[in-house]
Design an enzyme around this catalytic site. Structure first.
Site, mmCIF file in Angstrom:
data_model
loop_
_atom_site.group_PDB
_atom_site.id
_atom_site.type_symbol
_atom_site.label_atom_id
_atom_site.label_comp_id
_atom_site.label_asym_id
_atom_site.label_seq_id
_atom_site.Cartn_x
_atom_site.Cartn_y
_atom_site.Cartn_z
ATOM 1 N N HIS A 37 0.864 -1.185 0.000
ATOM 2 C CA HIS A 37 0.000 0.000 0.000
ATOM 3 C C HIS A 37 0.902 1.237 0.000
ATOM 4 O O HIS A 37 2.146 1.110 -0.047
ATOM 5 C CB HIS A 37 -0.935 -0.023 1.208
ATOM 6 N N HIS A 40 4.090 1.350 2.082
ATOM 7 C CA HIS A 40 5.273 0.684 1.520
ATOM 8 C C HIS A 40 5.911 1.566 0.447
ATOM 9 O O HIS A 40 7.139 1.684 0.374
ATOM 10 C CB HIS A 40 4.890 -0.654 0.896
ATOM 11 N N GLN A 64 7.149 -16.160 11.132
ATOM 12 C CA GLN A 64 6.646 -15.125 12.043
ATOM 13 C C GLN A 64 5.143 -15.223 12.285
ATOM 14 O O GLN A 64 4.563 -14.336 12.903
ATOM 15 C CB GLN A 64 7.044 -13.736 11.566
ATOM 16 N N ARG A 190 -3.258 -5.631 6.497
ATOM 17 C CA ARG A 190 -4.373 -6.362 7.122
ATOM 18 C C ARG A 190 -5.670 -5.542 7.167
ATOM 19 O O ARG A 190 -6.710 -6.098 7.485
ATOM 20 C CB ARG A 190 -3.980 -6.815 8.532
HETATM 21 O O1 PAF Z 1 6.993 -5.698 8.485
HETATM 22 C C1 PAF Z 1 6.947 -6.663 7.693
HETATM 23 O O2 PAF Z 1 6.341 -6.605 6.623
HETATM 24 C C2 PAF Z 1 7.668 -7.947 8.056
HETATM 25 O O3 PAF Z 1 7.609 -8.197 9.412
HETATM 26 C C3 PAF Z 1 9.123 -8.002 7.538
HETATM 27 C C4 PAF Z 1 9.990 -6.924 8.178
HETATM 28 C C5 PAF Z 1 9.135 -7.829 6.031
HETATM 29 C C6 PAF Z 1 9.736 -9.357 7.884
HETATM 30 O O4 PAF Z 1 9.014 -10.402 7.313
#
Ligand code: PAF
Length: 289
Positions: A37, A40, A64, A190
């Protein structure tokens, strides 16, 4: 606008950056999980200002996500992502498969006790170990001079900066401002999980941080009434399931349970429908509004 080059292996990535590296160009890096989005895009644009060639990665990092989290449903929008990255000035996109990042037998992970066990880490055990492990790997794969992260993920950015310091990684970490929708909701991949009704209610999280900031600016210095104010604001949206609303030291994340001071961190996370939303602000500073 230079065309975006997509590479899928570490070997191809290193080859794509060989000439730039040899000619002493500064490499900027914006790691992402895709579903991009404007937030970014602003990270990539910032990276273009502090480096000569910008690399981004899209990798939905399984490490994660907890077992009950949204890994399988995490939004994937590769075509739109590539268009956004190219328009923002990214030159190389690293788009690896899971097997490229975690080949069979992979078993070394990064642990950062303490800082990773509070706030989001308390409700998402293992999350930050997964983040730090993939970020360390991506930094080693790309070998950037500068890497950019969003302030919306305050705890994540703090942990990454600590890992970089603790491991003497030769990269400069830049933390960039949170981008917001017109009604104040922090941009997040999200947010697309929100129903129309939830989307209208979602800015209450931001409103809670702002209410606490306004009370701080008006002279309130005790943590308890500030927290009560924020919680009351969130409670106006009964569908919010509050995970945490806390006041913490922005450097070491120690809890502020007595008096607060300017620059202290307000951090909040709550579930709204199927979206887990987070936000934060630094009391009495321009990072709060
Ligand atoms: O913030 C994110 O999108 C993720 O946590 C990252 C830093 C790309 C690691 O997967």
């Amino acid at each position: 606008m230079a065309a975006l080059r997509v590479v899928r292996s570490v070997t191809a990535l290193r080859r794509a950056l060989e000439d730039e590296r040899l000619s002493g160009q500064r490499i900027g890096f914006v790691p992402t999980m895709g579903a991009l989005h404007a937030g970014h895009a602003s990270l990539v644009q910032h990276a273009t200002q502090v480096s000569d060639v910008v690399v981004s990665s899209i990798f939905v990092n399984p490490l994660q996500f907890g077992p009950k989290e949204d890994l399988a449903h995490y939004p994937r929008t590769p075509e739109a992502d590539m268009a956004l990255l190219e328009a923002a000035g990214c030159r190389v996109l690293f788009l690896p498969e899971v097997s490229e990042v975690y080949p069979q037998g992979f078993c070394t992970t990064v642990q950062l006790p303490g800082l990773s066990e509070v706030l989001c880490g308390r409700s998402r055990p293992g999350h930050f170990s997964g983040v730090l492990t993939v970020v360390l790997k991506l930094l080693n794969m790309v070998q950037p001079d500068v890497a950019c992260f969003g302030r919306k993920d305050f705890q994540q950015a703090l942990l990454i900066a600590r890992m970089v310091r603790d491991f003497n990684l030769p990269v400069q970490v830049e933390v960039c401002p949170t981008l917001r929708e017109a009604d104040g909701l922090a941009m997040s991949s999200r947010n697309r999980y929100l129903s129309a009704e939830e989307r209208v209610a979602a800015p209450a999280l931001r409103a809670a941080v702002l209410a606490m900031d306004a009370a701080f600016r008006a002279g309130e210095r005790a943590a308890a009434p500030l927290l009560a104010l924020g919680r009351a604001r969130i409670a106006t949206v009964p569908r919010f399931a509050l995970d945490y609303l806390e006041l913490r030291d922005p450097q070491d994340l120690s809890e502020r349970d007595g008096a607060v001071k300017q620059g202290d961190l307000v951090a909040v996370a709550a579930q709204l429908g199927s979206a887990r939303l987070i936000d934060n602000g630094l009391l009495g500073t321009e990072e709060a509004p």
